[in-house]
Design an enzyme around this catalytic site. Structure first.
Site, PDB file in Angstrom:
ATOM      1  N   ASP A 198       0.844  -1.202   0.000  1.00 60.99           N
ATOM      2  CA  ASP A 198       0.000   0.000   0.000  1.00 60.99           C
ATOM      3  C   ASP A 198       0.881   1.254   0.000  1.00 60.99           C
ATOM      4  O   ASP A 198       0.370   2.379  -0.075  1.00 60.99           O
ATOM      5  CB  ASP A 198      -1.019  -0.008   1.152  1.00 60.99           C
ATOM      6  CG  ASP A 198      -0.384  -0.033   2.530  1.00 60.99           C
ATOM      7  OD1 ASP A 198       0.850  -0.180   2.625  1.00 60.99           O
ATOM      8  OD2 ASP A 198      -1.141   0.082   3.528  1.00 60.99           O
ATOM      9  N   SER A 199       2.212   1.055   0.030  1.00 64.50           N
ATOM     10  CA  SER A 199       3.133   2.176  -0.220  1.00 64.50           C
ATOM     11  C   SER A 199       2.881   2.767  -1.601  1.00 64.50           C
ATOM     12  O   SER A 199       3.328   3.876  -1.895  1.00 64.50           O
ATOM     13  CB  SER A 199       4.588   1.705  -0.100  1.00 64.50           C
ATOM     14  OG  SER A 199       4.800   0.525  -0.846  1.00 64.50           O
ATOM     15  N   ASP A 240      -1.051  -6.135  -0.199  1.00 65.78           N
ATOM     16  CA  ASP A 240      -1.377  -5.483   1.069  1.00 65.78           C
ATOM     17  C   ASP A 240      -2.867  -5.239   1.190  1.00 65.78           C
ATOM     18  O   ASP A 240      -3.518  -4.838   0.216  1.00 65.78           O
ATOM     19  CB  ASP A 240      -0.685  -4.109   1.124  1.00 65.78           C
ATOM     20  CG  ASP A 240       0.552  -4.114   1.993  1.00 65.78           C
ATOM     21  OD1 ASP A 240       0.771  -5.090   2.733  1.00 65.78           O
ATOM     22  OD2 ASP A 240       1.303  -3.118   1.912  1.00 65.78           O
ATOM     23  N   LYS A 293      -1.273  -9.321   3.029  1.00 68.59           N
ATOM     24  CA  LYS A 293      -0.502  -8.875   4.198  1.00 68.59           C
ATOM     25  C   LYS A 293      -1.320  -7.860   4.969  1.00 68.59           C
ATOM     26  O   LYS A 293      -1.954  -6.999   4.357  1.00 68.59           O
ATOM     27  CB  LYS A 293       0.826  -8.254   3.757  1.00 68.59           C
ATOM     28  CG  LYS A 293       1.611  -7.634   4.913  1.00 68.59           C
ATOM     29  CD  LYS A 293       3.045  -7.299   4.546  1.00 68.59           C
ATOM     30  CE  LYS A 293       3.228  -5.977   3.845  1.00 68.59           C
ATOM     31  NZ  LYS A 293       2.740  -4.797   4.608  1.00 68.59           N
ATOM     32  N   GLU A 337      -1.350  -5.391   8.772  1.00 72.56           N
ATOM     33  CA  GLU A 337      -0.493  -4.837   9.819  1.00 72.56           C
ATOM     34  C   GLU A 337      -1.081  -5.065  11.200  1.00 72.56           C
ATOM     35  O   GLU A 337      -2.292  -4.937  11.396  1.00 72.56           O
ATOM     36  CB  GLU A 337      -0.313  -3.326   9.591  1.00 72.56           C
ATOM     37  CG  GLU A 337       0.381  -3.003   8.287  1.00 72.56           C
ATOM     38  CD  GLU A 337       0.608  -1.504   8.067  1.00 72.56           C
ATOM     39  OE1 GLU A 337       0.351  -0.702   8.989  1.00 72.56           O
ATOM     40  OE2 GLU A 337       1.040  -1.151   6.960  1.00 72.56           O
ATOM     41  N   GLU A 342       9.307  -4.501  10.581  1.00 73.05           N
ATOM     42  CA  GLU A 342       9.716  -3.188  10.048  1.00 73.05           C
ATOM     43  C   GLU A 342      10.193  -2.257  11.165  1.00 73.05           C
ATOM     44  O   GLU A 342       9.550  -2.135  12.214  1.00 73.05           O
ATOM     45  CB  GLU A 342       8.541  -2.526   9.297  1.00 73.05           C
ATOM     46  CG  GLU A 342       8.909  -1.126   8.779  1.00 73.05           C
ATOM     47  CD  GLU A 342       7.993  -0.570   7.716  1.00 73.05           C
ATOM     48  OE1 GLU A 342       7.058  -1.269   7.281  1.00 73.05           O
ATOM     49  OE2 GLU A 342       8.228   0.586   7.302  1.00 73.05           O
TER      50      GLU A 342
HETATM   51  O1  KIV Z   1       3.540  -1.070   1.704  1.00 77.77           O
HETATM   52  C1  KIV Z   1       4.676  -1.528   1.640  1.00 77.77           C
HETATM   53  O2  KIV Z   1       5.410  -1.317   0.671  1.00 77.77           O
HETATM   54  C2  KIV Z   1       5.138  -2.370   2.742  1.00 77.77           C
HETATM   55  C3  KIV Z   1       6.585  -2.769   2.774  1.00 77.77           C
HETATM   56  C4  KIV Z   1       7.508  -1.662   2.689  1.00 77.77           C
HETATM   57  C5  KIV Z   1       6.868  -3.701   3.876  1.00 77.77           C
HETATM   58  O3  KIV Z   1       4.372  -2.722   3.587  1.00 77.77           O
END
Ligand code: KIV
Length: 270
Positions: free
Chosen positions: A50-51, A89, A119, A121, A188
């Site tokens: 989600d980055s 994510d 994934k 959090e 992280e």
């Molecule tokens: O959103 C993302 O890119 C991430 C990674 C940097 C671990 O969660």
């Protein structure tokens, strides 16, 4: 040229890599061309992070990212990947409200996005959600330590687990994620020694970002390692190339040639 048939890496293969002590290389991707290049280079896991919200859409944080955006990026990445495992994510608010919403959204990233795992959090407080998603046979990667969706609670992107109580909490979070059935966990922004201890303690692969060399694998944001994101550069990022400069030169040359009437030439005309 015929394309290689798809044979994507599997969750049991990741587990075997940990057992053999073989490091797991992970990068983020958000679109077809980047995913294809890193897949051809032999990356083990492509993370549709989600980055994307920060490095592609230009938001300040990952919080505004929606399920629609994650599905769009995940589909594009999956089309470019033949051998890597694809993890998507779950964006903020797609899994925190209730379990049935979390299960549906996780399922959509698999069914419509084509990811092989999702994934999310959080540690102890999100373990029940991980268990509910795993119960429908969707593999889950956990993510503990510096969790960017918790930026307002953390008061910024700060290293977590420096104090004893915080470190103990992170051990508990790691155990909770494992007990809930996660197949791997991202660590992280935590001290290297703590990440190493957690890696030795838990049976699933740990993937570090800003967590030192003692993890089972490493992940970085592709825009950061290629010098495409000039907003900020955390200490844990290593820049392997500087392609902003190359892009800028190409664009400068194009503008100059258009303005001068040098492009298109006869070779580009019908
Ligand atoms: O959103 C993302 O890119 C991430 C990674 C940097 C671990 O969660």
């Amino acid at each position: 040229m015929s394309e290689t048939p798809r044979k994507r890496k599997t969750i049991p293969e990741l587990q075997a890599m940990k057992a053999r002590g073989e490091k797991i290389a992970v990068l983020t991707a958000y679109d077809f061309p980047f995913a294809r290049i890193m897949d051809q280079a032999g990356i083990d896991i492509v993370l549709v992070g989600d980055s994307a919200g920060v490095v592609v859409a230009g938001y300040e944080t990952t919080l505004p990212v929606t399920m629609e955006e994650m599905l769009y990026h995940t589909r594009a990445v999956v089309r470019g990947v033949r051998q890597a495992l694809v993890v998507a994510d779950m964006p903020f608010l797609s899994y925190q409200v209730d379990l049935s919403e979390a299960r549906r959204n996780a399922g959509l990233l698999i069914k419509e996005g084509g990811a092989q795992a999702v994934k999310l959090e959080g540690g102890v407080h999100i373990a029940e959600t991980i268990r509910a998603i795993v119960a429908m046979d969707v593999p889950v990667v956990g993510h503990i330590g510096l969790t960017p969706q918790s930026i307002h609670r953390m008061g910024g992107y700060r290293v977590q687990g420096r104090e004893e109580a915080q470190a103990a909490q992170l051990h508990e979070d790691a155990r909770a994620v494992v007990e809930a059935g996660a197949c791997a966990v991202v660590l992280e922004g935590i001290p290297a020694a703590l990440a190493h201890e957690i890696t030795k303690e838990i049976p699933i692969p740990t993937i570090g970002i800003g967590a030192g060399v003692g993890c089972d694998g490493q992940v970085l944001v592709i825009h950061d390692i290629l010098g495409l994101c000039e907003k900020y550069s955390p200490k844990f990022v290593k820049r392997y190339a500087d392609i902003s400069g190359i892009i800028r030169t190409g664009i400068d040359d194009y503008i100059r040639e258009v303005k001068a009437g040098d492009f298109p030439g006869p070779e580009h005309s019908f």
